[in-house]
Design a protein around this motif. Structure first.
Motif, PDB file in Angstrom:
ATOM      1  N   PHE A  92      -2.386  -6.400  10.479  1.00  0.00           N
ATOM      2  CA  PHE A  92      -3.572  -5.624  10.122  1.00  0.00           C
ATOM      3  C   PHE A  92      -3.232  -4.529   9.116  1.00  0.00           C
ATOM      4  CE2 PHE A  92      -6.320  -1.913  11.068  1.00  0.00           C
ATOM      5  CZ  PHE A  92      -7.536  -2.447  10.661  1.00  0.00           C
ATOM      6  N   LEU A  93      -2.144  -3.807   9.352  1.00  0.00           N
ATOM      7  CA  LEU A  93      -1.768  -2.733   8.437  1.00  0.00           C
ATOM      8  C   LEU A  93      -1.314  -3.287   7.091  1.00  0.00           C
ATOM      9  CD1 LEU A  93       0.014  -0.192  10.796  1.00  0.00           C
ATOM     10  CD2 LEU A  93      -2.089   0.177   9.490  1.00  0.00           C
ATOM     11  N   ARG A  94      -0.533  -4.361   7.104  1.00  0.00           N
ATOM     12  CA  ARG A  94      -0.125  -4.967   5.832  1.00  0.00           C
ATOM     13  C   ARG A  94      -1.350  -5.400   5.026  1.00  0.00           C
ATOM     14  NH1 ARG A  94       3.873  -7.953   9.124  1.00  0.00           N
ATOM     15  NH2 ARG A  94       5.918  -6.962   8.876  1.00  0.00           N
ATOM     16  N   GLY A  95      -2.299  -6.053   5.698  1.00  0.00           N
ATOM     17  CA  GLY A  95      -3.493  -6.519   5.002  1.00  0.00           C
ATOM     18  C   GLY A  95      -4.353  -5.387   4.499  1.00  0.00           C
ATOM     19  N   SER A  96      -4.500  -4.333   5.297  1.00  0.00           N
ATOM     20  CA  SER A  96      -5.303  -3.186   4.883  1.00  0.00           C
ATOM     21  C   SER A  96      -4.739  -2.538   3.630  1.00  0.00           C
ATOM     22  CB  SER A  96      -5.364  -2.148   6.012  1.00  0.00           C
ATOM     23  OG  SER A  96      -5.999  -2.666   7.147  1.00  0.00           O
ATOM     24  N   VAL A  97      -3.409  -2.381   3.610  1.00  0.00           N
ATOM     25  CA  VAL A  97      -2.766  -1.739   2.462  1.00  0.00           C
ATOM     26  C   VAL A  97      -2.785  -2.656   1.246  1.00  0.00           C
ATOM     27  CG1 VAL A  97      -0.596  -0.811   1.590  1.00  0.00           C
ATOM     28  CG2 VAL A  97      -1.341  -0.257   3.914  1.00  0.00           C
ATOM     29  N   GLU A  98      -2.468  -3.917   1.461  1.00  0.00           N
ATOM     30  CA  GLU A  98      -2.419  -4.860   0.341  1.00  0.00           C
ATOM     31  C   GLU A  98      -3.781  -5.007  -0.332  1.00  0.00           C
ATOM     32  OE1 GLU A  98      -1.493  -9.611  -0.513  1.00  0.00           O
ATOM     33  OE2 GLU A  98      -1.074  -8.733   1.456  1.00  0.00           O
ATOM     34  N   LEU A 169       7.834  -0.182 -12.861  1.00  0.00           N
ATOM     35  CA  LEU A 169       8.202  -0.650 -11.522  1.00  0.00           C
ATOM     36  C   LEU A 169       7.071  -1.505 -10.959  1.00  0.00           C
ATOM     37  CD1 LEU A 169      10.267  -0.498  -9.200  1.00  0.00           C
ATOM     38  CD2 LEU A 169       8.989   1.471  -8.319  1.00  0.00           C
ATOM     39  N   PRO A 170       7.348  -2.744 -10.552  1.00  0.00           N
ATOM     40  CA  PRO A 170       6.285  -3.607 -10.013  1.00  0.00           C
ATOM     41  C   PRO A 170       5.601  -2.963  -8.812  1.00  0.00           C
ATOM     42  CG  PRO A 170       8.295  -4.858 -10.430  1.00  0.00           C
ATOM     43  CD  PRO A 170       8.657  -3.406 -10.592  1.00  0.00           C
ATOM     44  N   GLY A 171       4.306  -2.750  -8.920  1.00  0.00           N
ATOM     45  CA  GLY A 171       3.581  -2.061  -7.863  1.00  0.00           C
ATOM     46  C   GLY A 171       3.559  -2.818  -6.558  1.00  0.00           C
ATOM     47  N   GLU A 172       3.387  -4.145  -6.604  1.00  0.00           N
ATOM     48  CA  GLU A 172       3.310  -4.927  -5.380  1.00  0.00           C
ATOM     49  C   GLU A 172       4.624  -4.885  -4.608  1.00  0.00           C
ATOM     50  OE1 GLU A 172       2.004  -8.849  -6.153  1.00  0.00           O
ATOM     51  OE2 GLU A 172       0.032  -8.252  -6.907  1.00  0.00           O
ATOM     52  N   ALA A 173       5.728  -4.965  -5.334  1.00  0.00           N
ATOM     53  CA  ALA A 173       7.035  -4.923  -4.666  1.00  0.00           C
ATOM     54  C   ALA A 173       7.265  -3.560  -4.024  1.00  0.00           C
ATOM     55  CB  ALA A 173       8.141  -5.246  -5.663  1.00  0.00           C
ATOM     56  N   ALA A 174       6.899  -2.503  -4.747  1.00  0.00           N
ATOM     57  CA  ALA A 174       7.069  -1.156  -4.202  1.00  0.00           C
ATOM     58  C   ALA A 174       6.193  -0.960  -2.971  1.00  0.00           C
ATOM     59  CB  ALA A 174       6.727  -0.118  -5.268  1.00  0.00           C
ATOM     60  N   MET A 175       4.948  -1.456  -3.033  1.00  0.00           N
ATOM     61  CA  MET A 175       4.043  -1.313  -1.904  1.00  0.00           C
ATOM     62  C   MET A 175       4.579  -2.062  -0.686  1.00  0.00           C
ATOM     63  SD  MET A 175       1.181  -0.114  -0.703  1.00  0.00           S
ATOM     64  CE  MET A 175       0.044   0.254  -2.043  1.00  0.00           C
ATOM     65  N   ALA A 176       5.054  -3.291  -0.896  1.00  0.00           N
ATOM     66  CA  ALA A 176       5.579  -4.080   0.219  1.00  0.00           C
ATOM     67  C   ALA A 176       6.761  -3.376   0.878  1.00  0.00           C
ATOM     68  CB  ALA A 176       5.987  -5.468  -0.267  1.00  0.00           C
ATOM     69  N   ARG A 177       7.615  -2.771   0.066  1.00  0.00           N
ATOM     70  CA  ARG A 177       8.787  -2.079   0.611  1.00  0.00           C
ATOM     71  C   ARG A 177       8.359  -0.856   1.425  1.00  0.00           C
ATOM     72  NH1 ARG A 177      14.179  -1.910   0.092  1.00  0.00           N
ATOM     73  NH2 ARG A 177      15.221   0.106   0.218  1.00  0.00           N
ATOM     74  N   VAL A 178       7.418  -0.087   0.890  1.00  0.00           N
ATOM     75  CA  VAL A 178       6.971   1.112   1.595  1.00  0.00           C
ATOM     76  C   VAL A 178       6.276   0.742   2.902  1.00  0.00           C
ATOM     77  CG1 VAL A 178       5.345   3.047   1.474  1.00  0.00           C
ATOM     78  CG2 VAL A 178       6.811   2.543  -0.479  1.00  0.00           C
ATOM     79  N   VAL A 179       5.496  -0.322   2.894  1.00  0.00           N
ATOM     80  CA  VAL A 179       4.814  -0.746   4.116  1.00  0.00           C
ATOM     81  C   VAL A 179       5.828  -1.123   5.195  1.00  0.00           C
ATOM     82  CG1 VAL A 179       3.369  -2.554   5.133  1.00  0.00           C
ATOM     83  CG2 VAL A 179       2.676  -1.459   2.999  1.00  0.00           C
ATOM     84  N   GLU A 180       6.894  -1.825   4.824  1.00  0.00           N
ATOM     85  CA  GLU A 180       7.893  -2.201   5.818  1.00  0.00           C
ATOM     86  C   GLU A 180       8.651  -0.978   6.332  1.00  0.00           C
ATOM     87  OE1 GLU A 180       7.859  -5.177   7.185  1.00  0.00           O
ATOM     88  OE2 GLU A 180       6.187  -5.472   5.793  1.00  0.00           O
ATOM     89  N   ILE A 181       8.907  -0.006   5.469  1.00  0.00           N
ATOM     90  CA  ILE A 181       9.506   1.255   5.927  1.00  0.00           C
ATOM     91  C   ILE A 181       8.583   1.923   6.938  1.00  0.00           C
ATOM     92  CG2 ILE A 181      10.174   3.585   5.215  1.00  0.00           C
ATOM     93  CD1 ILE A 181      11.065   2.343   2.528  1.00  0.00           C
ATOM     94  N   MET A 182       7.295   1.936   6.641  1.00  0.00           N
ATOM     95  CA  MET A 182       6.306   2.528   7.530  1.00  0.00           C
ATOM     96  C   MET A 182       6.283   1.814   8.875  1.00  0.00           C
ATOM     97  SD  MET A 182       2.190   2.589   6.901  1.00  0.00           S
ATOM     98  CE  MET A 182       2.014   0.811   7.133  1.00  0.00           C
ATOM     99  N   LEU A 183       6.269   0.483   8.846  1.00  0.00           N
ATOM    100  CA  LEU A 183       6.198  -0.282  10.090  1.00  0.00           C
ATOM    101  C   LEU A 183       7.450  -0.090  10.929  1.00  0.00           C
ATOM    102  CD1 LEU A 183       4.564  -3.601   8.828  1.00  0.00           C
ATOM    103  CD2 LEU A 183       3.483  -1.761  10.139  1.00  0.00           C
ATOM    104  N   ASN A 184       8.603  -0.018  10.286  1.00  0.00           N
ATOM    105  CA  ASN A 184       9.838   0.234  11.038  1.00  0.00           C
ATOM    106  C   ASN A 184       9.799   1.594  11.720  1.00  0.00           C
ATOM    107  OD1 ASN A 184      12.255  -1.767  10.885  1.00  0.00           O
ATOM    108  ND2 ASN A 184      11.216  -1.965   8.931  1.00  0.00           N
TER     109      ASN A 184
END
Length: 216
Positions: A92-98, A169-184
């Motif tokens: 849910f959080l990944r989808g909301s952010v993406e 800097l590719p925005g999608e890659a940066a967003m995916a990385r930040v989301v995983e940091i957040m989830l961890n």
């Protein structure tokens, strides 16, 4: 996307194009973007836009409702299809952010408070989203997967996450990385204590509230 009954296929298509264009432009430029720009982005004439949406408030309501419905659908699909509440919450959080679904209602909120006082449609959708977030949060904590010092209001804040990146800097890659940091950081075995107190159900409801008119 819910539409007025009886619309012809071409009229329905134009409506959907306008709402999708407005969603993108409201995120890119803010909710005061000229409606002529929305029509251009949608590939329709200005007259077509105004036949479907006579003023900005009507378009704001349509965009807000569509965004909330997509959040509701995302929460329901995650809960139904994932093996447990933690994986549902992560999806849910990944989808909301993406999809930037949580960002858009936050941008529309002042307009919804100030101008949209009639109809319970947005209120009802918001209550379903609230219930979904609360269900995932509480069950993930009961399962021992989500840290105990997180409340559903905290999850609502994370839904509005935005990441600003340099042009190279590719925005999608940066967003995916930040989301995983957040989830961890949300995992129950995360060691760093959080400042303050969890945002609870009341905070979540206040954050997402749309005031309704008094009963007649």
């Amino acid at each position: 996307m819910p539409v007025e009954k009886g619309l012809r296929a071409d009229a329905r298509r134009n409506r959907d194009l306008i709402v999708a264009a407005a969603q993108d432009l409201f995120l890119e430029q803010g909710v005061d973007v000229p409606l002529e720009e929305v029509a251009r982005r949608a590939g329709v004439g200005v007259g077509t836009l105004y036949r479907r949406f006579p003023d900005r408030d009507a378009l704001l309501r349509a965009v807000g409702e569509e965004s909330l419905r997509r959040l509701d659908d995302l929460a329901e699909a995650a809960w139904r299809e994932e093996p447990d509440a933690w994986h549902a919450l992560c999806r849910f959080l990944r989808g909301s952010v993406e999809l930037r679904l949580g960002v858009l209602p936050a941008k529309l909120e002042p307009h919804l408070h100030q101008r949209m006082r009639t109809g319970a449609d947005l209120h009802e959708i918001r209550q379903r989203v609230i219930a979904g977030v609360q269900r995932m949060t509480e069950q993930a904590q009961a399962d021992g997967a989500l840290r105990a010092d997180i409340g559903p209001g905290d999850i609502a804040l994370l839904m509005t996450l935005q990441v600003y990146t340099p042009p190279n800097l590719p925005g999608e890659a940066a967003m995916a990385r930040v989301v995983e940091i957040m989830l961890n950081g949300l995992r129950a075995d995360a060691e760093s204590p959080l400042p303050g107190t969890p945002l609870d159900e009341d905070d979540l409801r206040h954050y997402t509230a749309v005031r309704l008119p008094p009963a007649q």
